[in-house]
Write a protein that holds these residues in place. Structure first.
Motif, short mmCIF file in Angstrom:
data_model
loop_
_atom_site.label_atom_id
_atom_site.label_comp_id
_atom_site.label_asym_id
_atom_site.label_seq_id
_atom_site.Cartn_x
_atom_site.Cartn_y
_atom_site.Cartn_z
N ARG A 54 5.97 -10.90 10.64
CA ARG A 54 5.96 -9.47 10.97
C ARG A 54 5.45 -8.71 9.76
O ARG A 54 5.99 -8.84 8.66
CB ARG A 54 7.36 -8.99 11.36
N TYR A 55 4.43 -7.89 9.95
CA TYR A 55 3.84 -7.16 8.84
C TYR A 55 3.24 -5.85 9.35
O TYR A 55 3.07 -5.65 10.55
CB TYR A 55 2.77 -8.00 8.14
N GLU A 56 2.94 -4.97 8.41
CA GLU A 56 2.39 -3.66 8.73
C GLU A 56 1.16 -3.42 7.87
O GLU A 56 1.17 -3.69 6.67
CB GLU A 56 3.41 -2.55 8.47
N THR A 57 0.12 -2.91 8.48
CA THR A 57 -1.14 -2.70 7.75
C THR A 57 -1.32 -1.26 7.27
O THR A 57 -2.24 -0.99 6.49
CB THR A 57 -2.34 -3.07 8.63
N TYR A 58 -0.48 -0.34 7.72
CA TYR A 58 -0.67 1.07 7.35
C TYR A 58 0.64 1.80 7.61
O TYR A 58 1.44 1.41 8.48
CB TYR A 58 -1.78 1.70 8.20
N GLY A 59 0.89 2.86 6.85
CA GLY A 59 2.10 3.66 7.03
C GLY A 59 1.82 5.14 6.87
O GLY A 59 0.92 5.54 6.11
N GLN A 60 2.61 5.96 7.57
CA GLN A 60 2.48 7.41 7.45
C GLN A 60 3.83 8.06 7.76
O GLN A 60 4.54 7.64 8.67
CB GLN A 60 1.43 7.96 8.40
N ILE A 61 4.16 9.08 6.99
CA ILE A 61 5.38 9.84 7.24
C ILE A 61 5.08 10.93 8.26
O ILE A 61 4.09 11.65 8.14
CB ILE A 61 5.93 10.45 5.94
N ALA A 62 5.92 11.02 9.28
CA ALA A 62 5.72 12.01 10.34
C ALA A 62 7.06 12.34 10.97
O ALA A 62 8.11 11.80 10.60
CB ALA A 62 4.73 11.48 11.39
N ASN A 63 7.02 13.22 11.92
CA ASN A 63 8.22 13.69 12.61
C ASN A 63 8.53 12.76 13.78
O ASN A 63 7.73 12.64 14.71
CB ASN A 63 7.96 15.12 13.11
N ASP A 64 9.67 12.09 13.74
CA ASP A 64 10.08 11.20 14.83
C ASP A 64 10.88 12.00 15.85
O ASP A 64 12.05 12.30 15.65
CB ASP A 64 10.92 10.05 14.28
N MET A 65 10.22 12.33 16.94
CA MET A 65 10.87 13.10 18.00
C MET A 65 11.56 12.21 19.03
O MET A 65 12.11 12.70 20.00
CB MET A 65 9.84 13.99 18.70
N SER A 73 0.84 -1.20 0.00
CA SER A 73 0.00 0.00 0.00
C SER A 73 0.87 1.25 0.00
O SER A 73 2.00 1.25 0.51
CB SER A 73 -0.92 0.02 1.23
N VAL A 74 0.32 2.31 -0.55
CA VAL A 74 0.99 3.61 -0.51
C VAL A 74 0.94 4.14 0.91
O VAL A 74 -0.09 4.05 1.59
CB VAL A 74 0.33 4.59 -1.48
N THR A 75 2.04 4.70 1.37
CA THR A 75 2.10 5.30 2.70
C THR A 75 1.55 6.72 2.66
O THR A 75 1.84 7.48 1.73
CB THR A 75 3.56 5.30 3.20
N SER A 76 0.78 7.06 3.67
CA SER A 76 0.25 8.42 3.78
C SER A 76 1.41 9.39 3.99
O SER A 76 2.21 9.26 4.91
CB SER A 76 -0.72 8.50 4.98
N GLY A 77 1.51 10.39 3.11
CA GLY A 77 2.63 11.32 3.14
C GLY A 77 3.73 10.96 2.16
O GLY A 77 4.70 11.70 2.02
N ASN A 78 3.57 9.82 1.47
CA ASN A 78 4.54 9.38 0.47
C ASN A 78 3.86 9.14 -0.86
O ASN A 78 4.40 8.46 -1.74
CB ASN A 78 5.24 8.10 0.97
N GLU A 79 2.66 9.69 -1.04
CA GLU A 79 1.92 9.49 -2.28
C GLU A 79 2.69 9.99 -3.50
O GLU A 79 2.54 9.45 -4.60
CB GLU A 79 0.57 10.20 -2.22
N ASP A 80 3.51 11.03 -3.31
CA ASP A 80 4.26 11.60 -4.43
C ASP A 80 5.65 11.00 -4.58
O ASP A 80 6.45 11.45 -5.41
CB ASP A 80 4.37 13.12 -4.27
N GLY A 81 5.98 9.97 -3.76
CA GLY A 81 7.28 9.33 -3.85
C GLY A 81 8.40 10.09 -3.18
O GLY A 81 9.57 9.74 -3.34
#
Length: 793
Positions: free
Chosen positions: A744-755, A687-695
């Motif tokens: 091990r798997y992931e069902t969703y992804g999003q780009i964000a600020n890792d503090m 799946s496309v990651t939220s925040g990475n739609e434009d690559g």
């Protein structure tokens, strides 16, 4: 207040004991309306609308209906309703964004029915004809569905107008049991991984005179498989009434309370220059980013249903209900000011691209004065009062259903913020000396009127034309509250629309039926969307209401065509092609010159694809296949706001979190008398990651080349096993294993600020390059085991 399991256990035990105390008349005709008894048992009948009416043979409707019986939802077959839908129904996927089994994000053909505020909802959900999408954001509280009381669950495809507002991609219609059809007592007790304990109790009675009563309750508690992820809930459903030769009525009560913790996404990898570094997920998938993330729900619903048969082909029904819900949340997060400060120092530039300011050179002592944590609390109260009337008439060539519904909702919502600090394991603790200040709030009302008419016409003995239409009228009135407690001027909006649908089903012989049709539906903006719809006064999700200018309603145009092949009772095949165009969709867009966003209409989005299902009985073995192909794309240009990123949308760009391919395989084998073995496999493409739609992994900076990265979540496959043994007519024992190979798997992804790189809080004045470019993922659950026993009398 949190749910008290002992209180619910006492209430459920008393209700069931009262039912069992009355003598049951086993398998006796209770004088149900003759219109119902005329239905042949081998024909699957589907409702033309969520309100009571006369059903239609599922082979004659010009759309897809997938139906689940209530007994399939428990025991060895599934952990809960969302889990069963995700593993068995075509077109259904689950994004485990919250990390709690009862706070899932369910999609069907790319449209959502989610418990997360701010997510665009495109599926309507009904319980006994009552719409349970909450008024504030059309969210669905899956933890408040009385699973132990469910008789059937039907997933209806397309923008069927008879199913009312928000049915852009389909509708989920649930019906509950009664003492008429479910006499006797059943107890289902299970225990398993994550210290998960669940008890489902139900009992029903009926008399020869037509009186009937039913009660069901659920108790659930777990520690969860991730850190700080415990949860518990309790629900009670009671129904009683009378069914005579021509008249029937019942009154029902639903009450549920839950205290669930869903700790959301976890940083997997983060960028550092041209390299990527492992995140917290790579070292410990059971960890949480920050906590607490607690949701306390409470729902009370009272409903009265009545039906009268004028003759064996004509009936009228009435429904009246009151539904009250309360949701309180507590979330520990990184202080936005603290996070923005770190981001401003990135690569020597501010977020707006201007040169680094002197702020980036401050000392550690000065940095310590900025509170790193914020504790957000929200309080939401909603009440809906509604009534509905329906008429049904069957003639030699027509099955007609008509209805009227009227609903009035009231709500209040408040969000508070209190600065604080983090513990060593990233727990946010509010500063007791700091004020818990009001951040935003709203109070409002909505009134909804719906009128619908549906007719299935037998043009010939093999040709069936279905036409329907619904007129929706909605009036919304909101008053926003500012952080100082003052109120903004009241805003009122009115929406109206007539939605038609037309379809044809043609029987070709040899068990083959082809069908096709067009349908239209609409969704009006929610209070949450209207409260953040001004680019000059943007906000942050999931809340932070600022202004409520006008938004257009979303209108979907659905086209569907398919074929069904049912040559015998052992074989069932169906294939469906569909396209749904959504005009004036509502998305969260980036406000100019800011890192905040606002809800706005987006010209067009499109969901199109193919669903294929096969069921084959081979002696003692039943095989099942469900395959789905989905293209969910934007069809216009714009700027999407996702966390710290701004995505320049172009036509044809894929939407995030929606896999292109999904395959579901299942098998059940009656190995021995009383012993059933089963297995299923769910394979999902990437799946496309939220925040990475434009690559890209971060927004382009002036004078620098864009930093590309393919950070989509990869595809995965999980295998689940189950077994059930019928010891005798009363006792059954079962076992269930999920994710057998511990994938091990992931069902969703999003780009964000890792503090919290490496799990440690980032200091603003030492912010590394690309601190905002981190891939956060929703971890899938590891291998899990459950054992249970079912007792029936």
């Amino acid at each position: 207040m949190p749910a008290n399991p002992s209180t619910h256990a006492t209430a459920i035990a008393l209700a069931v004991a009262l039912l069992i105390a009355r003598p049951a008349v086993a398998q006796e005709d209770t004088g149900a309306p003759i219109g119902d008894s005329a239905v042949l048992p081998e024909v699957m009948v589907v409702a033309a609308a969520p309100l009571p009416g006369i059903g239609v043979d599922s082979d004659l409707v010009p759309y897809t209906v997938q139906t689940v019986r209530g007994d399939d939802l428990g025991g060895s077959r599934a952990g809960n309703l969302p889990d069963y839908l995700a593993r068995n129904l075509a077109g259904v996927n689950v994004n485990d964004i919250q990390g709690s089994p009862f706070q899932t994000d369910i999609t069907y053909r790319g449209f959502r029915a989610s418990s997360i505020p701010g997510v665009p909802q495109g599926l309507s959900v009904y319980l006994d004809g009552i719409r349970v999408n909450e008024p504030f954001g059309d969210v669905v509280s899956w933890d408040m569905i009385p699973e132990a009381a469910l008789e059937s669950v039907s997933l209806v495809s397309s923008a069927n107008p008879a199913y009312g507002l928000n049915t852009l991609g389909g509708a989920l219609a649930m019906t509950t049991r009664s003492g008429l059809g479910s006499p006797g007592f059943k107890a289902d007790l299970s225990y398993g991984s994550g210290n998960r304990k669940r008890a489902d109790l139900s009992g029903g009675v009926r008399s020869a005179e037509g009186w009937h009563a039913f009660a069901a309750g659920t108790l659930f508690q777990e520690q969860g498989w991730r850190d700080h992820s415990e949860g518990r809930l309790g629900s009670l459903f009671v129904k009683a009434g009378h069914a005579g030769d021509a008249d029937s009525w019942d009154v029902s009560l639903l009450h549920g309370r839950s205290n669930l913790i869903g700790n959301g996404l976890l940083p997997s990898v983060r960028a550092s220059g041209n390299a990527t570094l492992p995140g917290l997920y790579e070292s410990n998938p059971r960890a949480v980013y920050t906590y607490p993330d607690q949701t306390r729900n409470q729902v009370t619903q009272v409903a009265l249903n009545g039906r009268h048969w004028f003759d064996d082909k004509t009936s009228a029904a009435a429904l009246a209900y009151v539904r009250t819900s309360r949701r309180d949340t507590t979330n520990g997060d990184v202080n936005p000011d603290y996070a923005n400060y770190a981001e401003d120092c990135e690569d020597g530039f501010l977020a707006d691209g201007s040169p680094r300011s002197a702020r980036c050179g401050f000392t550690r002592a000065e940095g310590a004065a900025l509170p790193p944590a914020i504790v957000n609390t929200t309080h939401m109260w909603q009440q809906t009062v509604g009534m509905a009337l329906s008429l049904a008439k069957e003639t030699e060539s027509h099955v007609m259903n008509a209805g009227l519904s009227l609903d009035r909702s009231r709500l209040t919502y408040s969000q508070y913020q209190q600065p604080g600090t983090f513990t060593d394991d990233r727990g946010a603790v509010a500063d007791p000396d700091a004020p818990n200040a009001l951040f935003s709030g709203v109070s409002g009302t909505s009134r909804t009127l719906g009128l619908y008419l549906s007719d299935t016409w037998s043009v010939t003995r093999s040709t069936f034309l279905t036409a329907s239409a619904r007129w929706n009228h909605v009036a919304v009135s909101n008053t926003l509250r500012n952080s100082d407690g003052s109120e903004q001027p009241n805003e009122s909006f009115t929406y109206g629309r007539l939605n038609p649908a037309l379809g044809l089903a043609q029987k070709l012989g040899a068990g083959v039926t082809v069908f096709g049709g067009y349908a239209q539906n609409n969704r009006v903006p929610t209070v949450l969307e209207l409260g953040c719809a001004d680019p000059q006064q943007p906000c942050r999700l999931p809340a932070g209401l600022q202004a409520d200018p006008y938004l257009k309603q979303v209108v979907s145009h659905s086209y569907e065509a398919g074929v069904r092949w049912r040559p015998s009772k052992d074989t069932d095949v169906s294939a469906t092609l569909y396209r749904i165009d959504n005009h004036d969709d509502i998305l969260f867009l980036r406000a100019p010159n800011t890192q905040q966003g606002y809800f706005a209409n987006f010209d067009r989005t499109r969901n199109q694809g193919l669903d294929l299902t096969v069921r084959q009985q081979l002696g003692s073995v039943t095989l099942r296949l469900a395959y789905s192909y989905l293209q969910a794309t934007y069809q216009a240009t714009g700027q999407l706001a996702v966390g710290e990123r701004t995505i320049n949308i172009r036509p044809g760009m894929r939407m995030a979190g929606l896999p292109t391919h999904t395959v579901k395989l299942g098998a059940d084998w009656q190995a021995l008398p009383g012993l059933t073995l089963g297995a299923d496999l769910v394979a999902v493409s990437g799946s496309v990651t939220s925040g990475n739609e434009d690559g890209l992994r971060s927004d382009p900076q002036p004078g620098k080349a864009p930093k590309a990265a393919d950070w989509g979540t990869p595809g995965y496959a999980t295998v689940n096993l189950r077994a059930a043994y019928q010891v005798n007519k009363h006792f059954e024992i079962y076992a269930r294993v999920a994710n057998v190979f511990d994938r091990r798997y992931e069902t969703y992804g999003q780009i964000a600020n890792d503090m919290f790189p490496n799990g440690n809080l980032l200091q603003p004045h030492v912010a590394p390059a690309d601190s905002a470019s981190a891939l956060f993922v929703a971890p899938g659950a590891p291998r899990s085991f459950w054992l249970g026993v079912t007792y029936r009398i």
